[in-house]
Scaffold this motif. Sequence first.
Motif, PDB file in Angstrom:
ATOM      1  N   ASP A 175       0.789  -1.227   0.000  1.00  0.00           N
ATOM      2  CA  ASP A 175       0.000   0.000   0.000  1.00  0.00           C
ATOM      3  C   ASP A 175       0.826   1.285   0.000  1.00  0.00           C
ATOM      4  O   ASP A 175       0.441   2.282   0.612  1.00  0.00           O
ATOM      5  CB  ASP A 175      -0.971   0.022   1.187  1.00  0.00           C
ATOM      6  N   VAL A 176       1.970   1.284  -0.660  1.00  0.00           N
ATOM      7  CA  VAL A 176       2.780   2.496  -0.777  1.00  0.00           C
ATOM      8  C   VAL A 176       2.157   3.405  -1.826  1.00  0.00           C
ATOM      9  O   VAL A 176       1.707   2.952  -2.877  1.00  0.00           O
ATOM     10  CB  VAL A 176       4.230   2.148  -1.197  1.00  0.00           C
ATOM     11  N   CYS A 177       2.101   4.685  -1.520  1.00  0.00           N
ATOM     12  CA  CYS A 177       1.649   5.671  -2.496  1.00  0.00           C
ATOM     13  C   CYS A 177       2.459   6.948  -2.312  1.00  0.00           C
ATOM     14  O   CYS A 177       3.058   7.160  -1.247  1.00  0.00           O
ATOM     15  CB  CYS A 177       0.148   5.938  -2.389  1.00  0.00           C
ATOM     16  N   LEU A 178       2.509   7.755  -3.329  1.00  0.00           N
ATOM     17  CA  LEU A 178       3.246   9.008  -3.277  1.00  0.00           C
ATOM     18  C   LEU A 178       2.600   9.935  -2.268  1.00  0.00           C
ATOM     19  O   LEU A 178       1.392  10.175  -2.312  1.00  0.00           O
ATOM     20  CB  LEU A 178       3.262   9.661  -4.663  1.00  0.00           C
ATOM     21  N   GLY A 179       3.392  10.456  -1.339  1.00  0.00           N
ATOM     22  CA  GLY A 179       2.864  11.373  -0.339  1.00  0.00           C
ATOM     23  C   GLY A 179       2.873  12.802  -0.845  1.00  0.00           C
ATOM     24  O   GLY A 179       1.842  13.445  -0.975  1.00  0.00           O
ATOM     25  N   ASP A 180       4.052  13.325  -1.155  1.00  0.00           N
ATOM     26  CA  ASP A 180       4.174  14.665  -1.702  1.00  0.00           C
ATOM     27  C   ASP A 180       5.553  14.793  -2.337  1.00  0.00           C
ATOM     28  O   ASP A 180       6.395  13.919  -2.181  1.00  0.00           O
ATOM     29  CB  ASP A 180       3.960  15.751  -0.624  1.00  0.00           C
ATOM     30  N   ILE A 181       5.769  15.868  -3.053  1.00  0.00           N
ATOM     31  CA  ILE A 181       7.031  16.137  -3.726  1.00  0.00           C
ATOM     32  C   ILE A 181       7.582  17.423  -3.136  1.00  0.00           C
ATOM     33  O   ILE A 181       6.890  18.447  -3.123  1.00  0.00           O
ATOM     34  CB  ILE A 181       6.824  16.282  -5.244  1.00  0.00           C
ATOM     35  N   ILE A 182       8.799  17.366  -2.624  1.00  0.00           N
ATOM     36  CA  ILE A 182       9.425  18.538  -2.012  1.00  0.00           C
ATOM     37  C   ILE A 182      10.447  19.112  -2.982  1.00  0.00           C
ATOM     38  O   ILE A 182      11.300  18.385  -3.498  1.00  0.00           O
ATOM     39  CB  ILE A 182      10.074  18.181  -0.668  1.00  0.00           C
ATOM     40  N   GLY A 206      -3.138  26.154 -11.311  1.00  0.00           N
ATOM     41  CA  GLY A 206      -4.486  26.338 -10.776  1.00  0.00           C
ATOM     42  C   GLY A 206      -4.747  25.466  -9.561  1.00  0.00           C
ATOM     43  O   GLY A 206      -5.885  25.142  -9.253  1.00  0.00           O
ATOM     44  N   TRP A 207      -3.683  25.082  -8.844  1.00  0.00           N
ATOM     45  CA  TRP A 207      -3.822  24.227  -7.672  1.00  0.00           C
ATOM     46  C   TRP A 207      -4.034  25.072  -6.423  1.00  0.00           C
ATOM     47  O   TRP A 207      -3.628  26.224  -6.358  1.00  0.00           O
ATOM     48  CB  TRP A 207      -2.593  23.358  -7.495  1.00  0.00           C
ATOM     49  N   GLU A 208      -4.656  24.454  -5.439  1.00  0.00           N
ATOM     50  CA  GLU A 208      -4.937  25.095  -4.150  1.00  0.00           C
ATOM     51  C   GLU A 208      -3.639  25.320  -3.373  1.00  0.00           C
ATOM     52  O   GLU A 208      -2.764  24.453  -3.330  1.00  0.00           O
ATOM     53  CB  GLU A 208      -5.861  24.157  -3.361  1.00  0.00           C
ATOM     54  N   ARG A 209      -3.526  26.477  -2.751  1.00  0.00           N
ATOM     55  CA  ARG A 209      -2.403  26.760  -1.860  1.00  0.00           C
ATOM     56  C   ARG A 209      -2.649  26.019  -0.542  1.00  0.00           C
ATOM     57  O   ARG A 209      -3.770  25.973  -0.059  1.00  0.00           O
ATOM     58  CB  ARG A 209      -2.286  28.255  -1.612  1.00  0.00           C
ATOM     59  N   CYS A 210      -1.580  25.463   0.014  1.00  0.00           N
ATOM     60  CA  CYS A 210      -1.694  24.744   1.282  1.00  0.00           C
ATOM     61  C   CYS A 210      -0.400  24.904   2.056  1.00  0.00           C
ATOM     62  O   CYS A 210       0.556  25.512   1.576  1.00  0.00           O
ATOM     63  CB  CYS A 210      -2.002  23.258   1.040  1.00  0.00           C
ATOM     64  N   GLU A 211      -0.381  24.368   3.260  1.00  0.00           N
ATOM     65  CA  GLU A 211       0.828  24.316   4.062  1.00  0.00           C
ATOM     66  C   GLU A 211       0.853  22.967   4.767  1.00  0.00           C
ATOM     67  O   GLU A 211      -0.156  22.518   5.296  1.00  0.00           O
ATOM     68  CB  GLU A 211       0.862  25.444   5.087  1.00  0.00           C
ATOM     69  N   MET A 212       2.007  22.320   4.718  1.00  0.00           N
ATOM     70  CA  MET A 212       2.192  21.032   5.391  1.00  0.00           C
ATOM     71  C   MET A 212       3.585  21.011   6.002  1.00  0.00           C
ATOM     72  O   MET A 212       4.536  21.494   5.374  1.00  0.00           O
ATOM     73  CB  MET A 212       2.056  19.863   4.403  1.00  0.00           C
ATOM     74  N   ARG A 232      -1.714  21.976  -3.842  1.00  0.00           N
ATOM     75  CA  ARG A 232      -2.349  20.656  -3.881  1.00  0.00           C
ATOM     76  C   ARG A 232      -3.325  20.591  -5.045  1.00  0.00           C
ATOM     77  O   ARG A 232      -4.173  21.472  -5.202  1.00  0.00           O
ATOM     78  CB  ARG A 232      -3.070  20.395  -2.564  1.00  0.00           C
ATOM     79  N   SER A 233      -3.231  19.525  -5.839  1.00  0.00           N
ATOM     80  CA  SER A 233      -4.156  19.320  -6.954  1.00  0.00           C
ATOM     81  C   SER A 233      -5.488  18.785  -6.435  1.00  0.00           C
ATOM     82  O   SER A 233      -5.585  18.328  -5.287  1.00  0.00           O
ATOM     83  CB  SER A 233      -3.567  18.333  -7.967  1.00  0.00           C
ATOM     84  N   ARG A 234      -6.503  18.791  -7.286  1.00  0.00           N
ATOM     85  CA  ARG A 234      -7.807  18.221  -6.918  1.00  0.00           C
ATOM     86  C   ARG A 234      -7.678  16.732  -6.597  1.00  0.00           C
ATOM     87  O   ARG A 234      -8.452  16.182  -5.822  1.00  0.00           O
ATOM     88  CB  ARG A 234      -8.814  18.414  -8.047  1.00  0.00           C
ATOM     89  N   VAL A 244      -2.306  15.463  -5.309  1.00  0.00           N
ATOM     90  CA  VAL A 244      -0.866  15.585  -5.502  1.00  0.00           C
ATOM     91  C   VAL A 244      -0.410  16.877  -4.834  1.00  0.00           C
ATOM     92  O   VAL A 244      -1.018  17.932  -5.033  1.00  0.00           O
ATOM     93  CB  VAL A 244      -0.497  15.601  -7.007  1.00  0.00           C
ATOM     94  N   VAL A 245       0.654  16.807  -4.036  1.00  0.00           N
ATOM     95  CA  VAL A 245       1.135  17.965  -3.292  1.00  0.00           C
ATOM     96  C   VAL A 245       2.586  18.248  -3.663  1.00  0.00           C
ATOM     97  O   VAL A 245       3.425  17.347  -3.657  1.00  0.00           O
ATOM     98  CB  VAL A 245       1.026  17.739  -1.772  1.00  0.00           C
ATOM     99  N   PHE A 246       2.865  19.518  -3.992  1.00  0.00           N
ATOM    100  CA  PHE A 246       4.226  20.016  -4.122  1.00  0.00           C
ATOM    101  C   PHE A 246       4.480  20.882  -2.892  1.00  0.00           C
ATOM    102  O   PHE A 246       3.694  21.787  -2.603  1.00  0.00           O
ATOM    103  CB  PHE A 246       4.408  20.916  -5.347  1.00  0.00           C
ATOM    104  N   LEU A 247       5.568  20.605  -2.165  1.00  0.00           N
ATOM    105  CA  LEU A 247       5.981  21.446  -1.046  1.00  0.00           C
ATOM    106  C   LEU A 247       7.293  22.125  -1.420  1.00  0.00           C
ATOM    107  O   LEU A 247       8.131  21.530  -2.102  1.00  0.00           O
ATOM    108  CB  LEU A 247       6.177  20.605   0.217  1.00  0.00           C
TER     109      LEU A 247
END
Length: 123
Positions: free
Chosen positions: A4-11, A29-35, A42-44, A47-50
């Motif tokens: 059950d490994v999946c991509l968490g985020d990309i830094i 056009g992705w949502e701004r977030c903080e993690m 973050r995409s719909r 997918v998260v880019f940090l």
Amino acid sequence: MIQDVCLGDIIIDCGDNNNLREFYAELLGWERCEMYGMPGVRSRDGVVFLFIQEDDYVPPIWPEQVSKQQKQMHFDFTVPDVFASVQHAEELGAIKTQEQFGGDHFTTMLDPAGHPFCLCAKA
């Protein structure tokens, strides 16, 4: 194999994490977030880019040159209209690279931190 490994985020390393977040938020056009205390987008689909700010950040050189900082990652984004997407990316601060290898299929750009990415025609 880990189950059950999946991509968490990309830094993504950069010199100005808030500036790069704004660039990708507007480009994609992705949502701004903080993690984890880092600004991100973050995409719909989740997918998260940090963006992590490094005081000694050195932008990569593309195309690669011996003894220069090499790219560590390269995104390909599929778009319905490459020409219009390139114009939009340039308005946001991206730079079209001098050397191009994609013909009508894709255009290589550099984001404001110098990371290469391609805007690719949808097949």
